[in-house]
Design a protein around this motif. Structure first.
Motif, PDB file in Angstrom:
ATOM      1  N   ARG A 133       2.162   4.024  -3.529  1.00 33.80           N
ATOM      2  CA  ARG A 133       1.642   5.389  -3.472  1.00 33.80           C
ATOM      3  C   ARG A 133       2.785   6.403  -3.428  1.00 33.80           C
ATOM      4  O   ARG A 133       2.729   7.446  -4.106  1.00 33.80           O
ATOM      5  N   TRP A 137     -15.664   1.194   1.251  1.00 30.86           N
ATOM      6  CA  TRP A 137     -14.624   0.481   1.985  1.00 30.86           C
ATOM      7  C   TRP A 137     -14.724  -1.010   1.700  1.00 30.86           C
ATOM      8  O   TRP A 137     -15.813  -1.532   1.450  1.00 30.86           O
ATOM      9  N   VAL A 191      -9.957  -1.103   3.915  1.00 30.55           N
ATOM     10  CA  VAL A 191      -9.252  -0.306   2.908  1.00 30.55           C
ATOM     11  C   VAL A 191     -10.215   0.616   2.185  1.00 30.55           C
ATOM     12  O   VAL A 191     -11.324   0.222   1.808  1.00 30.55           O
ATOM     13  N   TRP A 192      -9.761   1.846   1.987  1.00 34.20           N
ATOM     14  CA  TRP A 192     -10.504   2.820   1.166  1.00 34.20           C
ATOM     15  C   TRP A 192      -9.506   3.537   0.269  1.00 34.20           C
ATOM     16  O   TRP A 192      -8.499   4.062   0.736  1.00 34.20           O
ATOM     17  N   GLU A 193      -9.785   3.551  -1.022  1.00 35.49           N
ATOM     18  CA  GLU A 193      -8.899   4.182  -1.985  1.00 35.49           C
ATOM     19  C   GLU A 193      -9.578   5.394  -2.582  1.00 35.49           C
ATOM     20  O   GLU A 193     -10.652   5.284  -3.177  1.00 35.49           O
ATOM     21  N   TRP A 208       0.793  -1.224   0.000  1.00 36.68           N
ATOM     22  CA  TRP A 208       0.000   0.000   0.000  1.00 36.68           C
ATOM     23  C   TRP A 208       0.834   1.286   0.000  1.00 36.68           C
ATOM     24  O   TRP A 208       0.471   2.245  -0.679  1.00 36.68           O
ATOM     25  N   GLU A 264     -11.196   9.321   5.142  1.00 37.36           N
ATOM     26  CA  GLU A 264     -11.547   9.723   3.780  1.00 37.36           C
ATOM     27  C   GLU A 264     -11.203  11.189   3.543  1.00 37.36           C
ATOM     28  O   GLU A 264     -10.643  11.549   2.500  1.00 37.36           O
ATOM     29  N   GLY A 293      -6.230  10.055  -4.952  1.00 41.66           N
ATOM     30  CA  GLY A 293      -5.364   8.933  -5.268  1.00 41.66           C
ATOM     31  C   GLY A 293      -4.757   8.257  -4.060  1.00 41.66           C
ATOM     32  O   GLY A 293      -4.028   7.271  -4.193  1.00 41.66           O
ATOM     33  N   VAL A 298      -4.686   6.325  -0.157  1.00 37.80           N
ATOM     34  CA  VAL A 298      -5.274   5.087   0.346  1.00 37.80           C
ATOM     35  C   VAL A 298      -5.250   5.095   1.868  1.00 37.80           C
ATOM     36  O   VAL A 298      -4.291   5.559   2.492  1.00 37.80           O
ATOM     37  N   ASP A 325      -1.072  11.149   1.795  1.00 38.73           N
ATOM     38  CA  ASP A 325      -1.145  10.191   0.694  1.00 38.73           C
ATOM     39  C   ASP A 325      -1.529   8.802   1.186  1.00 38.73           C
ATOM     40  O   ASP A 325      -2.134   8.028   0.452  1.00 38.73           O
ATOM     41  N   VAL A 326      -1.179   8.490   2.425  1.00 38.36           N
ATOM     42  CA  VAL A 326      -1.543   7.216   3.045  1.00 38.36           C
ATOM     43  C   VAL A 326      -1.951   7.486   4.493  1.00 38.36           C
ATOM     44  O   VAL A 326      -1.240   8.192   5.212  1.00 38.36           O
ATOM     45  N   LEU A 337      -7.366  12.188   3.116  1.00 38.46           N
ATOM     46  CA  LEU A 337      -6.601  11.672   1.979  1.00 38.46           C
ATOM     47  C   LEU A 337      -6.525  12.652   0.822  1.00 38.46           C
ATOM     48  O   LEU A 337      -7.507  13.305   0.465  1.00 38.46           O
TER      49      LEU A 337
END
Length: 237
Positions: free
Chosen positions: A54, A221, A234-236, A50, A155, A161, A163, A131-132, A158
């Motif tokens: 990124r 998610w 996980v949420w991207e 992950w 959310e 792009g 994660v 970014d993460v 972030l």
């Protein structure tokens, strides 16, 4: 899973969460977290799957947030691994627990790593972006409302792009028995005068199964299983 561990032990409390717990035992527990997390938390796998992709996609310095950083071992490792891969990163560990932040900061921090006493909502309100966004073994500590707030904050924290990956234990008899057996001979040596063994067993009892976590997550998610006996929410972006 009838009987034992059939349901989350949501009322069980970990010893280290007691404000009145012995400070020296707590300090030793924080010291040992790095070893325990290396064995059971899959930190290098999280980095490879992950974080590293990124960081490679970011032009400039990528920002990584570790929520509930505890002893602060994950931000330090992320910084070290990224440096070895020729990547630039700012790794920030936050925790609302002053004793954790004092310990993490007191051990010093390499360039690009810092620790703050803060919550995810504090950084959200300050307009911070990353970014993460990570956490390790935090979800099982939270009630439903606090978990939902953490996910919503993730959310908003972030960058496009980015994660969010919140790793936790998957509750099962196998996980409980394996941890109990692996830590039993270490009680008088490596884990002596720490909360790691009793709190680890309590953590497994408090944790969710994959189905329970999947049912609790908001839209967008997803749950991924990982080794050993781990779950990742996980949420991207």
């Amino acid at each position: 899973m009838p009987g034992f561990l059939a349901e989350r032990a949501v009322d069980a409390r970990e010893l280290m969460d007691d404000p009145a717990c012995d400070p020296e035992t707590l300090r030793r527990t924080y010291e040992r977290f790095a070893l325990v997390n290396a064995a059971v938390s899959g930190q290098k796998a999280v980095y490879r799957r992950w974080i590293r992709p990124r960081l490679r996609a970011v032009r400039g310095t990528g920002r990584v947030l570790d929520i509930g950083t505890g002893g602060g071992d994950l931000p330090r490792r992320v910084r070290r691994w990224a440096e070895r891969d020729g990547l630039r990163v700012e790794a920030i560990g936050i925790d609302p627990e002053p004793r954790a932040v004092a310990f993490a900061a007191g051990r010093g921090a390499p360039r690009g790593v810092r620790f703050e006493r803060a919550s995810s909502s504090d950084l959200r309100d300050a307009g911070e972006r990353f970014d993460v966004v990570l956490s390790n073994h935090v979800l099982h500590h939270l009630g439903d409302d606090d978990r939902d707030a953490l996910l919503a904050d993730s959310e908003r924290l972030l960058e496009p792009g980015g994660v969010a990956v919140h790793g936790d234990i998957e509750r099962s008899r196998a996980a409980y028995l394996a941890f109990a057996a692996a830590t039993w001979p270490l009680q008088s040596t490596l884990l002596r005068d720490t909360f790691i063994r009793p709190d680890g067993l309590t953590s497994i009892r408090r944790s969710a199964t994959a189905a329970e976590l999947r049912a609790a997550l908001p839209p967008g998610w997803h749950v991924r299983r990982a080794f050993p006996s781990r779950l990742e929410a996980v949420w991207e972006a």
